[in-house]
Write a protein that holds these residues in place. Sequence first.
Motif, mmCIF file in Angstrom:
data_model
loop_
_atom_site.group_PDB
_atom_site.id
_atom_site.type_symbol
_atom_site.label_atom_id
_atom_site.label_comp_id
_atom_site.label_asym_id
_atom_site.label_seq_id
_atom_site.Cartn_x
_atom_site.Cartn_y
_atom_site.Cartn_z
ATOM 1 N N VAL A 20 0.853 -1.186 0.000
ATOM 2 C CA VAL A 20 0.000 0.000 0.000
ATOM 3 C C VAL A 20 0.890 1.237 0.000
ATOM 4 C CG1 VAL A 20 -1.848 1.240 1.183
ATOM 5 C CG2 VAL A 20 -1.739 -1.266 1.319
ATOM 6 N N PRO A 21 0.977 1.968 -1.111
ATOM 7 C CA PRO A 21 1.819 3.168 -1.139
ATOM 8 C C PRO A 21 1.422 4.142 -0.027
ATOM 9 C CG PRO A 21 1.098 2.577 -3.350
ATOM 10 C CD PRO A 21 0.324 1.706 -2.398
ATOM 11 N N GLY A 22 2.410 4.549 0.755
ATOM 12 C CA GLY A 22 2.124 5.498 1.830
ATOM 13 C C GLY A 22 1.672 4.869 3.117
ATOM 14 N N GLY A 23 1.408 3.567 3.126
ATOM 15 C CA GLY A 23 0.924 2.912 4.334
ATOM 16 C C GLY A 23 2.053 2.469 5.243
ATOM 17 N N LEU A 24 1.698 1.987 6.432
ATOM 18 C CA LEU A 24 2.678 1.475 7.392
ATOM 19 C C LEU A 24 2.625 -0.045 7.408
ATOM 20 C CD1 LEU A 24 4.700 1.767 9.771
ATOM 21 C CD2 LEU A 24 2.704 1.802 11.298
ATOM 22 N N LEU A 25 3.798 -0.652 7.266
ATOM 23 C CA LEU A 25 3.941 -2.099 7.390
ATOM 24 C C LEU A 25 4.717 -2.401 8.661
ATOM 25 C CD1 LEU A 25 3.953 -5.075 6.239
ATOM 26 C CD2 LEU A 25 6.193 -4.492 5.271
ATOM 27 N N VAL A 26 4.142 -3.241 9.513
ATOM 28 C CA VAL A 26 4.869 -3.788 10.649
ATOM 29 C C VAL A 26 5.129 -5.252 10.312
ATOM 30 C CG1 VAL A 26 4.874 -4.247 13.120
ATOM 31 C CG2 VAL A 26 3.723 -2.209 12.244
ATOM 32 N N ASP A 27 6.373 -5.552 10.013
ATOM 33 C CA ASP A 27 6.772 -6.904 9.607
ATOM 34 C C ASP A 27 7.398 -7.563 10.837
ATOM 35 O OD1 ASP A 27 7.383 -9.143 8.160
ATOM 36 O OD2 ASP A 27 8.484 -8.096 6.582
#
Length: 285
Positions: A213-220
């Motif tokens: 998701v462009p601009g979104g936050l990923l918590v991996d």
Amino acid sequence: MLSADATRLAVWGDPIAHSRSPQLHTAAYALLGLPWTYERRRVSETQFGAALADTTETWRGLSLTMPLKHVAAKAATVLDRAAQLSGAVNTLVPGDAGIRGFNTDVAGLVAAIREQGIERAVHGTVLGAGATATSALLALEALGAREVEIRARRPDAAGHLVALGASLDLHVTAVPLDAPRTHPDARTDPALTIATLPGDAELPASVLDAVVVPGGLLVDVVYGSWPTPLAAAWEGAGGQAVSGLPMLLHQAVRQVRIFTTGDVDEPLPSESVIVASMRRALMED
């Protein structure tokens, strides 16, 4: 009540050599002036019962990692809400009334997300449907999400998450990893994605196109090499990606609270200073 002589702590799991919990906990107890020991011990699922029965009054508590979180939940006499809902325990504390079990992964994940400036999630996405996905779902609930999309290689494996969501009045849907994205671009509707997939998972372009998701936050939520292929693709598309280390830090802070006072919600004395010391210990590893 725990005896004043209860000074032994450890993290159990299999494998366990990679665990960074000793560094985190040792840093905290040094600042608190507590002469406690915290060690690693390799304990398999089949060995867990005998190992737990062999503990003495000198043991203050245990941290549990995989594959022991579910057997630890069954061993506990009393469970906190997160442990009850997830069926997973990462913290055990003995006492006069029995063994108390906690799941601090949920609160740790919430704290890690809020550290990135997200106080409330409009909706959320979870990648994967394994054990960690349950804690991710509960973290999204704590952040106020009412709609959660589970993306999994086998959507039928997410039935327990859909059922848990229904019990919490959450609208949870399960779709394939490469299903077309239904939520708007994060640049106009901020989005949060929590990945619980193996860190070395190679995802085909069709999946990356669907989940990034462009601009979104990923918590991996991985602790190994960084960035993961998913995180690299995410940042390449202009999004922000963080590893599981902040979650590891903040779940450990809550374990320290439990081991010192028995109250997961009561902040430690000068907690910000202790958290900073624990974070330095984590980064130095």
